[in-house]
Structures are given as structure tokens and as C-alpha cells.
Motif scaffolding. Structure first.
Motif, PDB file in Angstrom:
ATOM      1  N   PHE A  89       3.441  48.407  12.001  1.00  6.77           N
ATOM      2  CA  PHE A  89       3.277  49.310  13.155  1.00  6.77           C
ATOM      3  C   PHE A  89       4.542  50.147  13.379  1.00  6.77           C
ATOM      4  N   LEU A 113      -4.330  50.763  13.668  1.00  2.00           N
ATOM      5  CA  LEU A 113      -4.567  49.740  14.689  1.00  2.00           C
ATOM      6  C   LEU A 113      -6.058  49.459  14.846  1.00  2.00           C
ATOM      7  N   GLN A 123       0.097  51.660  22.804  1.00  2.00           N
ATOM      8  CA  GLN A 123       0.357  51.777  21.362  1.00  2.00           C
ATOM      9  C   GLN A 123       1.365  52.866  21.034  1.00  2.00           C
TER      10      GLN A 123
END
Ligand SMILES: *[C@@H]1O[C@H](CO)[C@@H](O)[C@H](O)[C@H]1NC(C)=O
Ligand SMILES: *[C@@H]1O[C@H](CO)[C@@H](O)[C@H](O)[C@H]1NC(C)=O
Ligand SMILES: *[C@@H]1O[C@H](CO)[C@@H](O)[C@H](O)[C@H]1NC(C)=O
Ligand SMILES: [Zn+2]
Length: 373
Positions: free
Chosen positions: A101, A121, A171
Motif C-alpha cells: 500500500f 485495495l 485510504q
């Protein structure tokens, strides 16, 4: 310093337009600023909701959404299963997920890599939830004005699906110096909260798929876009929920779950300002029962994370951060917010918090406090 300002001026001049935004910086107090001024305010530590596209949220004190007072559990009932699942927290997979990530150059919500990280994701969420087949729905919430979508994972309640329990995190990441140009690994802010919720969801799905157990209430995991832009993604999500008369009975935010300034005094920070007192009392119970470390009560100011979008729309919400607010990670919003500075043991404690909350609230029969008197 001069060079810095030159760069900044050059980047401003390069913008096609620098539109006006309405920012709420305190409850009921708004200012109008240009987009570039948003980031200079943020650099000075001013927090805000960008309500430009949500004029309905600009209500006077008597009109604004009231958060109903629900009765939350006073005791835990699922100790056995929560403790057993907590033993299975997979820190290696949390590490791998966070490494991936944070490998996106930035997850800035307007950037291409911010879109690509959302695609990754979403695929990860599909993989994690695949054992549930048709009992799970993954929705991409498209936002007007930027590419990175928010993601909602929903497991429908078996008895009272109208009651929705939400586990949230954001996110996106952001380099506050030059958001469109500089890297923003965002390991702690909020890669840590994202992988915390991913791991809790993985454990929950494992239990559901092996036992056939289904919660009475609907469980949702939200991965918001554009928190750093002034809670834009979560405002969009919760404003829609309010318009659709959805009933969120509890929302718990994970934003920064991995940094431990003083390992001798490891703890989590329970946010007590602009959160819902009854729900926060319940969260403290979960911490006492299921975590190995204590909590410290702390404040983070108005609009400090996405739980603010929930309460703004009349939904109860709480927030637990990695530590007392003034001991939290100082490297955020820069190239230095990296994975090597974080503790996966600490993140694992937050996973326990999420798993405990899921089980205890998933079957809770929600009633308003006055109905029970
Ligand atoms: C999802 O699973 C597929 C099949 O195992 C795999 O190829 C893919 O890399 C996984 N995606 C992510 C994001 O983990
Ligand atoms: C952090 O906040 C706590 C509680 O408000 C306070 O007692 C403490 O002195 C603060 N620490 C620092 C380093 O500012
Ligand atoms: C779930 O709902 C059913 C039906 O209303 C109820 O009998 C049961 O007690 C509930 N489960 C829990 C754990 O409360
Ligand atoms: Zn942030």
C-alpha cells in the motif's frame, strides 16, 4: 526557504484554476478559501470539513442533525471467540499489505496512483471476502471531482439488517508540502488503519465462512477517499446515507494505529471530543477486555478524522488513535511517514479492538436510551 516559496508559487500558477472552498473549521464556523490555502491551513494544524458540495450541512444549531442516544452493551458476551480469533492476527500479512500500500508513490485522492491504490485495495478486499460468496457486497462510491473512489464492504445482517455497524479508515495519503508533486507513503496516516481493518475483516470472514455464523445487524467496512481534503469522501458517504434514511447505529474510526513514541508507556488514545459519549464508553469496555495495553483519554479537535462526517449526519461515532494525541506520529503528511517507524504489535492491538467491537455490536439489539427507561 525562498526556494520553497518559489516552488509553491510556481505550483499555484500551474493550476488550471484555484477554486473557492467552504471550510467548516469549528462547529458552525466557516471560512472561504482557495484550494492552495487549504493546504497552508493544514500545514498550520488547522483542521476542517470541506463542505463546499454539502450546503445542507450548514445548519443552524437548532436544525442540525442530532445523534440519537442508543443503549450500548455494558458487558461483553463474546470473550471466547474474540480472544481466540485475536491469537490468529497475522502480522506478516499486515506487513506485506502495508508494504504494498505504501509502494504507491502517493495515495493523494486526485492522483493517478491514488486511483491505482484504490483499485488494488478493492481487489484485496474481494480476495479476503471471497469465502462469503454472495453474502458480501463490495461497492465503489464514485465521487464528483476526483478519481479515487471510496469502498464499502457490506455483510448484511440476518435479523435486523437496517441497523448498520461501520468500521472506518481512510485510504488516501498526502504530502502537505506539494500534494500533486511529492511522494506520500502514508504508512501510519492512514495505511495503518487500512491494514488494521483489512486484518480484522480477514479474521471475521474466516469465522463466518467456517462456522456459518451471521451477525444480526449489518456490518460494513468503509475505506474512505479524500479524508485529507477535509473529510470529503466520508462526508459524501454519510450524507448519502442520511438522505437514504439509513440507520448507522455505531461507527468506529481507525486513523493512525501503528506509531509508539514511548514503548515503556504503550497505550491507545480514546478520543473524547466530537465523539459520541455512550459509544465511547462501550469502546473503553472493549479495550479493557480485549487489549493488552491501557487507554488514555485524549482530544484531537474538530474534524480530525472521518468519524466527524458520521456525527455531522446524525450517526454515533467514536475514534481510537495510536496514543495520546500529542504523542502521535510527527512524520505524517511527509515522505517520512514510512513503515519502518511503525509497530505491528501495536496495530495488532487495534485489530483486537475492531474484532471485539464487531462481535459485541454485530448481535446487539439496538434501542434508544429513552425506550429502555
Ligand atoms: C487476489 O487473488 C488472486 C488469485 O489468487 C491473485 O492473483 C491476486 O494477486 C490477488 N490480489 C491481491 C490484491 O491480493
Ligand atoms: C500531552 O497532553 C497531556 C494531556 O493533555 C499533558 O498532560 C501532557 O503534558 C502533554 N505532553 C506534551 C509533551 O505536550
Ligand atoms: C439475533 O436475533 C434473533 C431474532 O431476533 C434473537 O433471537 C437472538 O437472540 C439475536 N442474537 C443475539 C445474540 O442477540
Ligand atoms: Zn492525515
Amino acid at each position: 526557504m525562498k526556494f520553497g516559496w518559489f516552488l509553491l508559487a510556481a505550483s499555484v500558477a500551474a493550476l488550471p484554476f484555484d477554486s473557492l472552498h467552504v471550510l467548516e473549521i469549528e462547529e458552525g464556523k466557516t471560512i472561504m478559501v482557495r484550494e492552495t490555502e487549504k493546504w497552508s491551513l493544514k500545514r498550520k494544524g488547522v483542521q476542517f470539513m470541506d463542505i463546499t458540495n454539502f450546503p445542507k450541512l450548514l445548519k443552524s444549531k437548532d436544525e442540525k442533525a442530532v445523534v440519537p442516544v442508543y443503549r450500548y452493551p455494558k458487558e461483553t458476551q463474546c470473550d471466547e471467540i474474540v480472544n481466540s480469533l485475536s491469537k490468529g492476527v497475522d502480522k506478516v500479512s499486515m506487513h506485506d499489505n502495508l508494504a504494498k500500500f505504501t509502494s504507491f508513490y502517493t495515495r493523494y485522492y486526485k492522483s493517478d496512483t491514488g486511483y491505482e491504490s484504490a483499485v488494488w485495495l478493492s481487489e484485496k478486499l474481494s480476495n479476503i471476502t471471497s469465502p462469503l460468496n454472495n453474502d458480501v457486497v463490495i461497492e465503489h462510491v464514485q465521487h464528483k471531482g476526483w478519481k479515487q473512489f471510496s469502498i464499502i464492504v457490506s455483510i448484511k445482517g440476518a435479523q435486523t439488517p437496517e441497523n448498520i455497524v461501520v468500521m472506518g479508515s481512510h485510504q488516501d495519503s498526502m504530502n502537505l508540502l506539494l500534494p500533486s508533486i511529492l511522494a506520500a507513503p502514508g504508512a501510519d496516516d492512514d495505511g495503518s488503519g487500512t491494514v488494521t481493518n483489512l486484518e480484522a475483516l480477514r479474521l471475521y470472514v474466516e469465522h463466518l465462512s467456517t462456522t456459518g455464523y451471521r451477525p444480526n445487524n449489518t456490518i460494513e467496512f468503509h475505506f474512505y477517499s479524500a479524508e485529507e481534503g477535509g473529510l470529503l469522501g466520508s462526508l459524501d458517504v454519510f450524507t448519502r446515507y442520511a438522505e437514504e434514511n439509513k440507520k448507522v447505529v455505531a461507527m468506529l474510526q481507525q486513523d493512525m494505529t501503528g506509531y509508539v513514541e514511548d514503548p515503556e508507556n504503550e497505550h491507545v488514545g480514546v478520543i473524547t471530543d466530537y465523539t459520541t459519549p455512550g459509544l465511547t464508553e462501550f469502546i473503553k469496555l472493549i479495550i479493557r477486555r480485549f487489549l493488552d495495553i491501557p487507554y488514555v483519554e485524549t482530544e484531537c479537535g474538530y474534524a480530525c478524522s472521518d468519524h466527524g462526517s458520521a456525527t455531522k449526519n446524525g450517526f454515533p461515532a467514536s475514534f481510537v488513535i495510536e496514543s495520546e494525541f500529542n504523542k502521535s506520529n510527527k512524520y505524517i503528511h511527509s515522505t517520512m511517514d514510512t513503515l519502518d517507524r511503525l509497530s505491528f504489535d501495536h496495530m495488532a492491538q487495534h485489530v483486537r479492538l475492531v474484532v471485539g467491537s464487531l462481535f459485541e455490536l454485530g448481535n446487539w439489539e439496538f434501542k434508544l436510551e429513552e425506550e429502555t427507561k
